[in-house]
Design a protein around this motif. Structure first.
Motif, PDB file in Angstrom:
ATOM      1  N   LEU A 176     -37.048  22.368 -15.910  1.00  0.00           N
ATOM      2  CA  LEU A 176     -37.515  23.562 -16.625  1.00  0.00           C
ATOM      3  C   LEU A 176     -36.336  24.435 -17.034  1.00  0.00           C
ATOM      4  CD1 LEU A 176     -39.793  25.433 -17.600  1.00  0.00           C
ATOM      5  CD2 LEU A 176     -39.835  26.439 -15.301  1.00  0.00           C
ATOM      6  N   LEU A 177     -35.388  24.608 -16.124  1.00  0.00           N
ATOM      7  CA  LEU A 177     -34.198  25.419 -16.409  1.00  0.00           C
ATOM      8  C   LEU A 177     -33.417  24.847 -17.590  1.00  0.00           C
ATOM      9  CD1 LEU A 177     -32.579  27.852 -15.352  1.00  0.00           C
ATOM     10  CD2 LEU A 177     -31.343  26.278 -13.853  1.00  0.00           C
ATOM     11  N   ASP A 178     -33.274  23.523 -17.590  1.00  0.00           N
ATOM     12  CA  ASP A 178     -32.549  22.875 -18.690  1.00  0.00           C
ATOM     13  C   ASP A 178     -33.312  23.017 -20.013  1.00  0.00           C
ATOM     14  OD1 ASP A 178     -30.314  21.274 -19.561  1.00  0.00           O
ATOM     15  OD2 ASP A 178     -31.731  19.619 -19.792  1.00  0.00           O
ATOM     16  N   ALA A 179     -34.665  22.928 -19.934  1.00  0.00           N
ATOM     17  CA  ALA A 179     -35.480  23.094 -21.143  1.00  0.00           C
ATOM     18  C   ALA A 179     -35.346  24.499 -21.712  1.00  0.00           C
ATOM     19  CB  ALA A 179     -36.952  22.785 -20.814  1.00  0.00           C
ATOM     20  N   TYR A 180     -35.269  25.507 -20.851  1.00  0.00           N
ATOM     21  CA  TYR A 180     -35.038  26.887 -21.301  1.00  0.00           C
ATOM     22  C   TYR A 180     -33.691  26.999 -22.014  1.00  0.00           C
ATOM     23  CZ  TYR A 180     -38.923  29.086 -18.683  1.00  0.00           C
ATOM     24  OH  TYR A 180     -40.150  29.489 -18.223  1.00  0.00           O
ATOM     25  N   ARG A 181     -32.670  26.453 -21.397  1.00  0.00           N
ATOM     26  CA  ARG A 181     -31.303  26.617 -21.916  1.00  0.00           C
ATOM     27  C   ARG A 181     -31.070  25.845 -23.214  1.00  0.00           C
ATOM     28  NH1 ARG A 181     -28.452  26.470 -15.906  1.00  0.00           N
ATOM     29  NH2 ARG A 181     -28.538  28.742 -15.573  1.00  0.00           N
ATOM     30  N   LYS A 182     -31.866  24.773 -23.404  1.00  0.00           N
ATOM     31  CA  LYS A 182     -31.746  24.008 -24.644  1.00  0.00           C
ATOM     32  C   LYS A 182     -32.690  24.507 -25.729  1.00  0.00           C
ATOM     33  CE  LYS A 182     -30.077  19.646 -22.688  1.00  0.00           C
ATOM     34  NZ  LYS A 182     -30.379  18.228 -22.415  1.00  0.00           N
ATOM     35  N   GLY A 183     -33.536  25.476 -25.379  1.00  0.00           N
ATOM     36  CA  GLY A 183     -34.486  26.010 -26.347  1.00  0.00           C
ATOM     37  C   GLY A 183     -35.699  25.139 -26.578  1.00  0.00           C
ATOM     38  N   ILE A 184     -35.873  24.078 -25.739  1.00  0.00           N
ATOM     39  CA  ILE A 184     -37.051  23.217 -25.873  1.00  0.00           C
ATOM     40  C   ILE A 184     -38.303  24.003 -25.507  1.00  0.00           C
ATOM     41  CG2 ILE A 184     -38.157  21.113 -25.003  1.00  0.00           C
ATOM     42  CD1 ILE A 184     -35.335  19.985 -24.502  1.00  0.00           C
ATOM     43  N   ILE A 185     -38.168  24.868 -24.505  1.00  0.00           N
ATOM     44  CA  ILE A 185     -39.235  25.788 -24.096  1.00  0.00           C
ATOM     45  C   ILE A 185     -38.675  27.209 -24.159  1.00  0.00           C
ATOM     46  CG2 ILE A 185     -40.757  26.533 -22.212  1.00  0.00           C
ATOM     47  CD1 ILE A 185     -40.828  23.670 -21.235  1.00  0.00           C
ATOM     48  N   LYS A 186     -39.449  28.117 -24.712  1.00  0.00           N
ATOM     49  CA  LYS A 186     -39.003  29.509 -24.808  1.00  0.00           C
ATOM     50  C   LYS A 186     -39.405  30.282 -23.554  1.00  0.00           C
ATOM     51  CE  LYS A 186     -39.280  29.757 -29.853  1.00  0.00           C
ATOM     52  NZ  LYS A 186     -39.915  30.447 -31.008  1.00  0.00           N
ATOM     53  N   GLU A 187     -38.490  31.183 -23.172  1.00  0.00           N
ATOM     54  CA  GLU A 187     -38.818  32.085 -22.073  1.00  0.00           C
ATOM     55  C   GLU A 187     -39.998  32.970 -22.484  1.00  0.00           C
ATOM     56  OE1 GLU A 187     -35.317  33.618 -19.637  1.00  0.00           O
ATOM     57  OE2 GLU A 187     -34.327  33.113 -21.514  1.00  0.00           O
ATOM     58  N   LEU A 188     -40.877  33.282 -21.518  1.00  0.00           N
ATOM     59  CA  LEU A 188     -42.093  34.022 -21.833  1.00  0.00           C
ATOM     60  C   LEU A 188     -41.897  35.529 -21.822  1.00  0.00           C
ATOM     61  CD1 LEU A 188     -44.728  31.901 -19.873  1.00  0.00           C
ATOM     62  CD2 LEU A 188     -44.023  31.711 -22.245  1.00  0.00           C
TER      63      LEU A 188
END
Length: 665
Positions: A652-664
């Motif tokens: 999840l942390l990596d997905a946030y940092r790559k922009g795959i998932i946006k922080e809420l």
């Protein structure tokens, strides 16, 4: 650090969907990082202490004492904290207070000339004990264990150092105010209960809570309120579960055992089951029968009047005959159980009072059978049918019994794998050559063995209780439950037959023999243990089998430690009925971060003496295994789950940092 690679595969899409759900709980990079740090730190805490007990058999006083003193763990922790500061008498008094806070305080209120000083000294000592007992847990875990009424105050006291000058007055004032406002008694009780809870992280009951002793219902009430527990069903538990499900054969068996040991208070007072119909039936059909061989077996401190004993004997005989008839129905209904050798009522010569048993004629010790039709001995007479219906209704409508049995289903199982240990009550059925015995338990003829056999049995047991909408499946499940009580390939029973009839009616003890499954011949064989570990997916190098069921006869030189420590039998005789054979009053097992400790207990006199005379159970501890490196949470099953959570959070942390998932936020 794990990295998530973006692609168009279904696997990535599934993982992304899961991570988006996870992001609801950890909506920012900071939240995910904080939880990773927290979980990683928890992995390095010492593992919690596990407490193993088996074959309690209704002996509620000794059980509750062993539970309260955690098999000596509390006494050892008192010695760790106060060994050089308090006398042996003071440490013994503090231990008794922690075991039985409410009743011990009442005695102190009568004996202490200055109760405020006693309150103050006791509070400080208990706070020190709480601080020590909680030191290996996270603040979050301790917080969840705190009693609601005093949670904030206890948390303040646990995490402040009273010798720090800037907080010394603050700390003292809390203690003084607790006493001044009249809450010292309740606070001491809360601290004592908290210590009991903190010293044991997990309780394992390896079967046989019920029968023989006077208070299985009290034990069940205690277990229901325990903070972390699992139960491996024993044969004496399963028959009560069958009775609660409505199995007539199990109901008769439960009542026969209860009348045999004079435990009618468990049935009537504990579970509110009306035994008047059974008493009335017994008086009608056995009024002129002395029922000598059916007189109840009572402990010295559980005597009853001669009149009551005579009535119990008549009830005992009446329900025993009904049990044999009902068992005959099950055996005929399920020929694949292979229990035709248990059909004995049709082998009796009712005119001569003899039985043809395995081709030999024996004289029966009791020949009076007023309810048996010799031409159809398994047929219930109308009065017996009416009686069983009334009894079944009482069992099915006993709110407390149903509550207890639902708890056994919720927390129980045929076996459990936990922290590299395999827990089960009786045995894993083996054949003479040492292989897993293949057993056919259904009309289809399909055979099961090893782990698959136990898994299948558990499914059927649950169907026997819960399968309300399919009467045929429910009946089959109930018959399986009865089979687990006494069937020749039952892993809970572990013998070729239960010679109940022979023990009652035939003098010759050669007919009483019950041959144990080959498992018990091979339990000291490391290869056999390793084979079982591999069958259940455990590492033979580090695993243990822990079971009970067969009392270890210390008097005869038997050892609870088998196969060089790979198998541990912890039935040492909680039940008073077994203590003359075993020579002790029970084994318990402690598994903490330092290793495995086997504790043997001397007989427990009474709760009253434990409190008034501060008589603890005399226990002897044997160190079975000592860890070179202290075990951590990361080495446990919970640790493995936490590692998976850390892995998911890192994705999840990596997905946030790559922009795959946006922080809420």
């Amino acid at each position: 650090m794990l990295y998530i690679e973006e692609d168009s595969s279904q696997e990535f899409q599934d993982k992304l969907k899961y991570l988006k759900l996870l992001s609801n709980n950890y909506p920012t990079v900071a939240d995910a990082c904080t939880e990773i740090i927290n979980l990683q730190a928890i992995l390095n805490l010492p593992k919690g202490t596990e407490h193993f007990l088996s074959d309690i058999h209704g002996e509620y006083e000794s059980f509750i004492h062993v539970l309260n003193n955690a098999s000596g763990v509390i006494k050892r922790k008192i010695n760790d904290v106060f060994g050089n500061l308090l006398s042996q008498k003071e440490m013994k008094s503090l231990a008794t207070l922690i075991y039985y806070p409410e009743r011990k305080i009442e005695l102190e209120l009568k004996d202490q000339s200055n109760i405020e000083d006693w309150y103050k000294i006791t509070l400080y000592r208990l706070i020190d004990m709480c601080r020590y007992a909680s030191s290996k847990y996270t603040r979050s875990k301790v917080r969840k264990a705190l009693p609601k009424d005093f949670a904030y105050i206890i948390e303040e006291l646990l995490h402040e150092q009273p010798d720090r000058l800037d907080k010394e007055k603050y700390y003292e004032e809390i203690v003084k105010t607790i006493i001044r406002v009249g809450r010292a008694k309740e606070f001491i009780v809360a601290l004592s209960k908290l210590i009991q809870r903190l010293v044991i992280d997990r309780l394992h009951i390896i079967g046989d809570i019920f029968d023989r002793g006077p208070g299985p219902d009290i034990i069940m009430d205690t277990l229901i309120n325990y903070h972390s527990i699992d139960i491996q069903w024993g044969n004496h538990d399963i028959v009560w579960m069958g009775a609660a499900a409505g199995s007539e054969a199990c109901i008769a068996t439960v009542l026969r055992t209860s009348t045999r040991y004079g435990n009618l208070s468990t049935i009537e007072d504990g579970y509110g089951i009306n035994l008047l119909p059974l008493a009335t039936f017994a008086m009608e059909f056995y009024n002129d029968d002395k029922c000598e061989i059916f007189k109840p077996k009572l402990e010295n401190d559980r005597a009853c009047s001669e009149k009551d004993a005579e009535l119990m004997a008549k009830m005992h005989k009446a329900i025993t005959v009904i049990q044999f008839k009902l068992e005959g129905e099950v055996i005929k209904r399920r020929p694949y159980f292979g229990m035709d050798d248990r059909l004995l009522l049709d082998k009796i010569n009712y005119e001569q009072g003899t039985i043809d048993f395995d081709g030999q004629i024996y004289k029966l010790k009791d020949c009076h059978f007023p309810t048996i039709n010799s031409s159809n001995p398994y047929e219930l007479i109308p009065e017996e049918i009416e009686l069983i219906e009334k009894l079944k209704s009482s069992f099915l409508n006993s709110e407390k019994l149903q509550k207890h049995v639902r708890f056994l289903f919720a927390k129980g199982s045929m076996y459990l794998k936990y922290n590299s240990n395999l827990l089960f009550h009786g045995c894993i059925p083996l054949s003479e050559d040492g292989s897993f015995r293949k057993v056919s338990i259904g009309a289809s003829g399909k055979k099961y063995s090893g782990k698959a056999y136990l898994d299948r049995l558990e499914i059927l047991v649950r169907e026997g209780y819960f399968y309300k909408n399919n009467p045929e499946a429910k009946l089959y499940g109930m018959d399986i439950i009865w089979y687990l009580w006494n069937g020749k390939d039952s892993p809970l029973f572990g013998k070729d037959k239960m010679t109940t009839f022979e023990r009652y009616f035939i003098e010759d003890k050669a007919t009483h023999v019950e041959k144990k499954n080959y498992y018990f011949e091979l339990e000291d064989d490391e290869k056999a243990c390793n084979m079982i570990f591999e069958e259940f997916g455990l590492d033979p190098k580090v695993s243990h089998i822990i079971n009970g069921h067969v009392p270890v006869k210390i008097k005869k030189g038997e050892s609870p430690i088998k196969a060089n420590g790979k198998l541990l039998v912890i039935d040492g005789g909680f039940s008073r009925a077994y203590q003359p054979e075993t020579g002790i009053a029970g084994y318990t097992l402690i598994y903490n971060s330092y290793g495995l400790l086997l504790v043997s207990h001397e007989p427990f006199e009474s709760t009253q003496k434990a409190i008034e005379e501060e008589k603890d159970i005399l226990s002897t501890t044997i160190v079975l295994e000592q860890e070179v490196d202290r075990k951590r949470v990361g080495d446990t099953d919970i640790g493995e789950e936490l590692k998976i959570q850390i892995q998911d959070l890192e994705w999840l942390l990596d997905a946030y940092r790559k922009g795959i998932i946006k922080e809420l936020r």
